[in-house]
Design an enzyme around this catalytic site. Structure first.
Site, PDB file in Angstrom:
ATOM      1  N   LYS A 165       0.065   8.872   9.700  1.00 33.59           N
ATOM      2  CA  LYS A 165       0.150   7.937  10.793  1.00 33.59           C
ATOM      3  C   LYS A 165       1.331   8.838  11.697  1.00 33.59           C
ATOM      4  O   LYS A 165       1.130   9.130  13.062  1.00 33.59           O
ATOM      5  CB  LYS A 165       0.836   6.622  10.630  1.00 33.59           C
ATOM      6  N   GLU A 188       4.284  13.953   1.171  1.00 33.41           N
ATOM      7  CA  GLU A 188       3.121  14.593   0.144  1.00 33.41           C
ATOM      8  C   GLU A 188       2.003  15.007   0.994  1.00 33.41           C
ATOM      9  O   GLU A 188       1.628  16.093   0.425  1.00 33.41           O
ATOM     10  CB  GLU A 188       2.879  13.202  -0.722  1.00 33.41           C
ATOM     11  N   GLY A 243      -0.911   0.573   6.279  1.00 32.50           N
ATOM     12  CA  GLY A 243      -1.578   1.494   5.641  1.00 32.50           C
ATOM     13  C   GLY A 243      -2.679   0.794   4.594  1.00 32.50           C
ATOM     14  O   GLY A 243      -3.785   1.691   4.498  1.00 32.50           O
ATOM     15  N   ARG A 244      -2.202  -0.076   4.000  1.00 36.47           N
ATOM     16  CA  ARG A 244      -3.402  -0.160   2.877  1.00 36.47           C
ATOM     17  C   ARG A 244      -4.259  -1.279   3.446  1.00 36.47           C
ATOM     18  O   ARG A 244      -5.221  -1.645   2.703  1.00 36.47           O
ATOM     19  CB  ARG A 244      -2.366  -1.204   1.731  1.00 36.47           C
ATOM     20  N   GLU A 267       1.769  -4.115  -3.196  1.00 37.52           N
ATOM     21  CA  GLU A 267       2.563  -3.731  -2.170  1.00 37.52           C
ATOM     22  C   GLU A 267       2.872  -4.776  -1.367  1.00 37.52           C
ATOM     23  O   GLU A 267       3.710  -4.924  -0.473  1.00 37.52           O
ATOM     24  CB  GLU A 267       2.260  -2.389  -1.694  1.00 37.52           C
ATOM     25  N   HIS A 283     -14.025  -2.397 -24.912  1.00 34.06           N
ATOM     26  CA  HIS A 283     -13.450  -1.934 -26.097  1.00 34.06           C
ATOM     27  C   HIS A 283     -12.279  -1.276 -25.953  1.00 34.06           C
ATOM     28  O   HIS A 283     -11.841  -0.196 -26.570  1.00 34.06           O
ATOM     29  CB  HIS A 283     -14.570  -0.620 -26.466  1.00 34.06           C
ATOM     30  N   LYS A 327      12.030   7.352  -1.495  1.00 29.49           N
ATOM     31  CA  LYS A 327      11.871   8.506  -0.587  1.00 29.49           C
ATOM     32  C   LYS A 327      13.278   9.005  -0.042  1.00 29.49           C
ATOM     33  O   LYS A 327      13.446  10.182  -0.054  1.00 29.49           O
ATOM     34  CB  LYS A 327      10.937   7.850   0.657  1.00 29.49           C
TER      35      LYS A 327
END
Length: 550
Positions: free
Chosen positions: A208, A214, A269-270, A355, A386, A514
């Protein structure tokens, strides 16, 4: 009047008393007492069918949960979200992912302005771009056709598109492969680019602000990889596009701002895969299929907006989750898709839920005195059977689980799907019924086992049952049903946030790490620890720097 925590309301306290009367009951007895229980505790919406009868609840439980929802004005909060009011209070923003998939003619306003023309404008630009890339009209710097798209983003700019592209793999073009890079660990980028042809690769940089550490680090290294092969710096404009709001930084990177797709601060964002962040989805499956994804989500939005609370699928799932978390004492929630295509869905919901509702302060700034956001986890069936189902069946923790399956598979290979779904139905039945000591003993004796050993072994083969599950069934995993499924969980999470009195749409807990990372990075690069860290961090940094030098 001072704000009141939800656990101090009469409705919450009534639920606490009700739990004391329910905790000694067993689902077997509830089913035996009511042959119509399954029919009464199931409903369909937007192409999904939900059976929630295998939870330790009664109609009285549901009545009390609805009264709690009404006490916190859930309906009012739903209306305020759809009206574009700034319900993200700490950031003063509207929450309008629902506008991104609004397929009706109904305007949606923010501060008096209808945002739908902006949304439709970006969709039109996406449609044109996707058409050009998929048709071969958009070509790389050397004139070759694009065969690979690499999306560079992190968090919501990665998890959502990656999950959807994987889930909709049967709809993807064989001529265009989509890849995802998120981790700042160089291994992720190196392994993704291995085998790709720079002249045929298109990068989408999704950030954005165009400042996410990152994403920009990976994008810079991807640009270096491209220029090592193509040399000419002007090639960047033919091999990079951006999803951002920062045209200046996009241009400085070398991307033509004409190839920047925007989204807005009322898109978290999510919750952003429905926006231009979904560009890799549209490239992978085609723009028409992307629209089908939006339509499925819109169908669930309309159900959530208009259905009565007691007939509202996201509301019921949310309230049942409140029952488990705050009254039954569950601390985790397992997502178990019986479809290999949905293998990233649990990870996607981890971010969406944890979040959103991993908060310890109410909207008014009060410390909560009750559990919020459960730990979300899971894996596809039958792999999970399993691995960790043992804990769900016989462990000491209560772990509610959602089972998600489809009537038809895209890959009807022999009887694979029938065996998959036989396990799907068997697990929810086993978790509900369990196996008594007498049942286990009789099975062993019938098999010819010595009675003394049988009595000992029967203790280990006893299952308590009474383990809660929801069952979600769809006809087939399609763009439409996937859109509805994602929106279902978005609204379930919102419902729980409203009940807990928290803001589900900020994420301040992400920021502190951050900030500290930027300080530490400067120290690592300079080779000297100068900040006032705790003794452990200080010693670890010095050891790291010393070994790097060596």
């Amino acid at each position: 009047m001072s704000p009141v925590l939800v656990n101090q309301t009469p409705q919450w306290q009534a639920l606490q008393r009700h739990w004391e009367s329910m905790r000694g009951q067993h689902l077997r007895a509830l089913f035996d007492a009511d042959p119509k229980r399954a029919a009464a505790m199931s409903l369909a919406a937007a192409g999904l069918y939900l059976d929630y009868s295998k939870n330790l609840i009664t109609q009285e439980t549901l009545d009390l949960l609805i009264e709690l929802a009404e006490a916190v004005d859930l309906r009012g909060w739903i209306d305020r979200m759809f009206a574009g009011e700034p319900i993200n209070t700490t950031e003063g923003r509207a929450v309008l992912h629902i506008a991104l998939r609004n397929r009706s003619t109904r305007p949606i306003q923010v501060e008096g302005e209808d945002v739908m023309p902006q949304v439709k404008g970006v969709l039109t630009r996406m449609e044109t771009f996707v058409g050009r890339v998929r048709s071969g009209d958009w070509r790389g710097h050397t004139g070759e056709r694009i065969t690979d798209v690499v999306n560079i983003g992190i968090g919501g700019s990665n998890l959502g598109p990656k999950m959807v592209c994987t889930a909709l793999a049967p709809y993807q073009s064989e001529n265009l492969r989509v890849h995802f890079v998120s981790n700042i660990d160089g291994t992720h980028l190196v392994e993704t680019l291995r085998g790709l042809n720079p002249a045929r690769t298109l990068f989408i940089v999704a950030s954005k602000t165009f400042s996410t550490q990152e994403t920009l680090t990976n994008a810079g290294s991807a640009r270096d990889w491209l220029l090592t092969a193509l040399v000419d710096s002007s090639s960047v404009a033919r091999h990079f596009v951006a999803v951002s709001t920062n045209a200046e930084k996009v241009a400085a990177f070398g991307i033509d701002p004409a190839n920047m797709f925007e989204f807005w601060d009322w898109v978290g964002g999510r919750y952003s895969l429905w926006s231009a962040i979904g560009l890799p989805i549209a490239l992978a499956v085609g723009f028409d299929r992307f629209i089908e994804l939006l339509e499925g989500a819109h169908a669930m939005d309309e159900h959530f907006r208009s259905a009565e609370l007691r007939e509202n699928m996201p509301v019921l799932l949310g309230l049942i989750g409140i029952w488990h978390t705050n009254f039954a004492g569950a601390r985790t929630h397992s997502i178990l898709p019986y479809d290999q295509s949905l293998r990233y869905f649990p990870a996607y919901l981890q971010q969406l839920d944890m979040e959103s509702n991993g908060k310890g302060v109410t909207r008014e700034g009060l410390a909560v005195q009750y559990a919020t956001g459960p730990v979300v986890w899971g894996e596809p069936g039958t792999d999970g059977q399993h691995a960790f189902y043992q804990l769900i069946h016989q462990g000491t923790q209560l772990i509610p689980a959602d089972f998600i399956g489809a009537v038809h598979s895209h890959h009807e290979l022999g009887d694979h799907h029938l065996k998959l779904m036989a396990n799907f139905f068997a697990q929810t039945e086993a978790l509900m019924r369990g196996r008594t000591y007498d049942e286990a003993l009789n099975e062993l004796l019938a098999a010819g086992m010595d009675e003394e050993r049988a009595r000992w072994l029967a203790q280990h083969r006893t299952f308590p049952g009474n383990r809660p599950t929801n069952t979600l069934l769809m006809e087939r995993l399609t763009p439409h049903t996937l859109g509805a499924l994602i929106a279902l969980y978005e609204h379930r999470i919102f419902t729980q946030g409203v009940v807990w009195g928290i803001n589900s749409f900020d994420q301040w807990g992400v920021e502190l790490g951050k900030q500290l990372a930027n300080v530490i990075l400067a120290e690592i690069q300079s080779g000297k620890v100068t900040s006032n860290h705790d003794a452990s961090t200080h010693a670890l940094l010095e050891r790291f720097i010393r070994q790097r030098r060596a």
